[in-house]
Design a protein around this motif. Structure first.
Motif, short mmCIF file in Angstrom:
data_model
loop_
_atom_site.label_atom_id
_atom_site.label_comp_id
_atom_site.label_asym_id
_atom_site.label_seq_id
_atom_site.Cartn_x
_atom_site.Cartn_y
_atom_site.Cartn_z
N UNK A 2 -15.30 129.24 82.13
CA UNK A 2 -15.07 129.55 80.62
C UNK A 2 -14.29 128.34 79.89
N UNK A 3 -13.43 127.59 80.63
CA UNK A 3 -12.60 126.48 80.15
C UNK A 3 -13.36 125.04 80.09
N UNK A 4 -14.02 124.92 80.95
CA UNK A 4 -14.92 123.64 80.98
C UNK A 4 -16.01 123.40 80.14
N UNK A 5 -16.19 122.22 79.72
CA UNK A 5 -17.48 121.93 78.76
C UNK A 5 -18.78 122.22 79.36
N UNK A 6 -19.66 123.25 78.34
CA UNK A 6 -19.34 123.23 77.03
C UNK A 6 -18.45 124.49 77.26
N UNK A 7 -17.26 124.37 77.09
CA UNK A 7 -16.22 125.35 76.67
C UNK A 7 -16.46 126.52 75.48
#
Length: 768
Positions: free
Chosen positions: A64-69
């Protein structure tokens, strides 16, 4: 305390006055969750070990946090995800930004709630030392910046029910077992729970000794105070003073039967942080005291003895004030009855009147408090093991109801004797036994000190709090007694932070205030000449629901403005009857039949859960509706009335429930009454009805509300016969109701409601 449990018949069981210092389950709500969207990858066996579980949760948070977040994540959600993802340095920065946003918005209390998360993140980010050493360093640095009051208020957020949170997380993960994906909303909810559990798994172990150290640095604490009371009894108490203060100070005393040493010490410290000597006194027979626990029976004498002892100590300036909620509010009134000259003011919240609000209300015994005597009287502390047997207590009332046995035998159905219940059942009248516990009659005339009463429209004990106010201001017309009331339940009325949604009702933003904070502001006004808090600017101070404002009036009648009479007519209005301000032309009575031998059904539930409904209740009762109001109107105060009925038995228990029926079909419960017909005229003396004869019963001791009804809304009133598992079942024989069984049901009850029955409802033109 959570919301009431729901019975199999979808009837909420009241938890009346089960008041104890709240154990916080700090599951911070997710705000602004977007649409569910695409699913995320997920795989976790049901029997996965903790390390595997944590790795799976970290990977989920990272997705959920990492690109594409996900750009729709709120700051709250991002902070939680960073913790679970194992990125403590980023989590620290995110939490600090979040706290600053709360402070900028004028909500420092919400910033305080995040301190446990912040310290956990800081300690994990500090890899140069062990977690224990790093946590202690972060804790001391954080609290060195806080004054005494802010520090104690922040300590509060370190107390939680970790086991409950862990069980909730296990259940959430078990529901996902065997699945290969999880919805976005499901992921955010599981990760919220995981952030809480991971934070408090460390906090619960590391924080208590540091909190104790911080308290010791700020305060002189004596947990071993002994106070002599009458009959050779000794009471134990906690006493807390600010370090470095040598001049005598006023004492703020709380008298409690809820013996939790850690919480009661903290309560005393909160008073000390506000410039008082904080004293929390344990009831007779509790903690290290002597004597036998006797709920309600000796509090007046014992609290008065404690006031006398405190007033003679060198650290007290001869002034004592009392405060506290529920039982402690009752104890403050019990002490005030003795009018000790050192007692200068009391601030009771949701104060109980034994025998009037519990364990019986208007002479009808309730089961909501059934487990309470075990909780407070079984041990010198609190019997949590017994009290927390929720399934046992929830099943008991239904099992008793279906059994048809007399109410006096409900403990036999449970299998464990309940001697305190039996003692109370021996007093179905509001007799000298109950009257001795609190001020009664002319006792109020001797109470000339200022009083601040706090309660809520949806407080189970409001009937007691309002009775204290009415009786005191009636006997002492010039009494400095201020009532503060709004859209709160029993616990919310006492809380420093109010819930902004209560049983389906969205509370007006202006209703938010800190109960203990305003209490000490008011004490400072009474004792030290500080300004009177604006919220208490008149005798009756109420939050007008739906108008988002507070209003103030010199009396309940002045707040009401006017009382309009509505008749219960037999004219039809669809599937309901007309509630009319005109004397009805049709004089036909409306009849109901109730079979008390049928224990497979229950009647209309008057209890306000939920407060707001999508439609009118459909579970029985006779419904009456008024004309629509062409313009907004305010309903402020308590309804009353005269019910003219005829029955074929000698007694009956009745309910009357008042709602707002909105144009869109939604209903909001405003107030209710429950009571026994034979005590309607006099709570102290039973007057049985004559079968087949009309009788008019005065309706009083109902609950106050304050609501602005929208244009187009109507009043909805439901009247019914009380018959459910949460109360005694009055079969109408005229004998003691506690001794009646289903064998006494006989022929079904027939009750006729005469159109001369009317309700007086406090209605006024809406104020702009």
């Amino acid at each position: 305390m959570v919301a009431p449990d729901l019975h199999a018949a979808v009837r909420p069981q009241r938890r009346l006055f089960w008041m104890f210092p709240l154990v916080l389950l700090l599951l911070l709500p997710l705000a602004g969750i977007a649409a569910e969207g695409a699913s995320l990858r997920w795989s976790l066996p049901a029997d996965a070990p903790p390390a595997t579980r944590d790795a799976a949760l970290a990977a989920l948070a990272g997705e959920l946090l990492d690109p594409p977040s996900d750009s729709s994540l709120t700051d709250v959600q991002r902070s939680q995800l960073l913790l679970v993802a194992g990125r403590p340095a980023q989590a620290t920065a995110a939490i600090e930004r979040l706290q600053q946003s709360f402070r900028d918005a004028g909500d420092p209390a919400r910033a305080q709630r995040w301190v446990p998360y912040l310290l956990y993140a800081q300690a994990r980010a500090d890899t140069g030392d062990t977690l224990e050493v790093a946590y202690a360093r972060a804790f001391r640095a954080q609290f060195a910046r806080l004054d005494d009051l802010a520090a104690l208020q922040t300590h509060y957020w370190f107390v939680t029910n970790l086991a409950g949170a862990q069980a909730e997380l296990r259940d959430a993960l078990a529901a996902q077992a065997g699945k290969s994906s999880i919805t976005r909303d499901g992921a955010l909810e599981v990760l919220r729970q995981a952030a809480f559990v991971q934070t408090y798994a460390s906090t619960t172990n590391l924080a208590p000794s540091l909190i104790e150290e911080d308290e010791g640095r700020r305060f002189e604490i004596d947990d071993d105070v002994r106070i002599p009371a009458g009959d050779g009894v000794v009471l134990s108490a906690h006493m807390v003073r600010q370090r470095g203060v040598r001049a005598p100070q006023p004492a703020a005393m709380m008298f409690t039967i809820y013996t939790n040493p850690q919480k009661n010490r903290s309560q005393a410290a909160l008073a000390a942080a506000r410039g008082y000597v904080g004293v929390v006194v344990d009831a007779r027979g509790k903690r290290d005291g002597t004597g036998q626990v006797a709920p309600y029976e000796t509090e007046g004498e014992d609290a008065n003895a404690a006031i006398d002892w405190i007033s003679r100590q060198p650290w007290n300036d001869g002034q004592v004030v009392m405060y506290g909620g529920s039982y402690s509010g009752f104890a403050a009134w019990a002490a005030a009855k003795h009018a000790h000259p050192a007692l200068k003011a009391i601030a009771p919240y949701v104060a109980a009147i034994p025998g009037l609000g519990l364990p019986m209300e208007n002479n009808v015994f309730l089961s909501a408090n059934y487990a309470w005597p075990f909780y407070v009287a079984n041990t010198r502390l609190l019997d949590n093991d017994t009290y927390n047997q929720r399934s046992r207590w929830d099943a008991l009332t239904e099992n008793w109801y279906r059994s048809g046995r007399p109410y006096r035998q409900i403990d036999a159905v449970d299998g464990t004797p309940n001697p305190w219940l039996q003692r109370w059942l021996a007093h179905p009248d509001y007799d000298a036994y109950w009257q001795a516990m609190v001020p009664y009659g002319d006792d109020y005339a001797r109470i000339t000190i200022p009083v601040l009463s706090v309660t809520g429209y949806y407080d189970d004990g409001q009937i007691s709090a309002l009775e204290y106010f009415k009786q005191h201001t009636r006997r002492v017309p010039g009494a400095d007694h201020r009532l503060l009331i709004g859209p709160y339940d029993h616990f919310g009325s006492q809380a420093s932070v109010k819930a902004m949604e209560l049983r389906g009702y969205a509370v007006d933003p202006v209703a938010q205030f800190d109960t203990q904070g305003i209490t000490f502001e008011w004490f400072d006004h009474v004792l030290r000449g500080a300004p009177l808090p604006a919220l208490l600017s008149d005798r009756v101070n109420y939050q007008l629901m739906g108008a988002n404002r507070w209003e103030h009036a010199p009396s309940l009648d002045a707040a009401a403005g006017a009382y309009r009479a509505f008749h219960l007519t037999s004219a039809r209005d669809g599937d309901r009857y007309r509630l009319s301000e005109q004397v009805p032309h049709q004089r036909d009575a409306i009849s109901q039949t109730v079979d008390f031998a049928d224990r497979s059904t229950q009647r209309h539930s008057y209890y306000p859960y939920p407060i707001m409904r999508d439609g009118a209740p459909t579970d029985g009762g006779l419904a009456f509706v008024s004309d629509a109001f062409p313009a907004p109107v305010d309903v402020v105060g308590s309804f009353s009335g005269d019910l003219k009925i005829r029955i074929n038995k000698r007694d009956v228990d009745l309910t009357v429930t008042l709602y707002e029926l909105m144009q869109d079909g939604r209903v909001m419960q405003l107030s209710y009454f429950v009571g026994r017909a034979s005590y309607a005229r006099d709570m102290t003396h039973r007057q049985l009805l004559t079968p087949g004869r009309w009788t008019t019963l005065p309706l009083q001791r109902t609950r106050m509300t304050g609501r602005q009804l929208a244009a187009g809304s109507r009043l909805l009133v439901i009247v019914d016969v009380l018959k459910d598992a949460q109360h005694q079942v009055n079969h109408g024989t005229g004998r003691d109701v506690s001794d009646e069984s289903v064998a006494d049901a006989g022929v079904p009850l027939k009750i006729d409601w005469h159109p001369d029955s009317l309700l007086r409802i406090p209605l006024r033109e809406a104020t702009p």
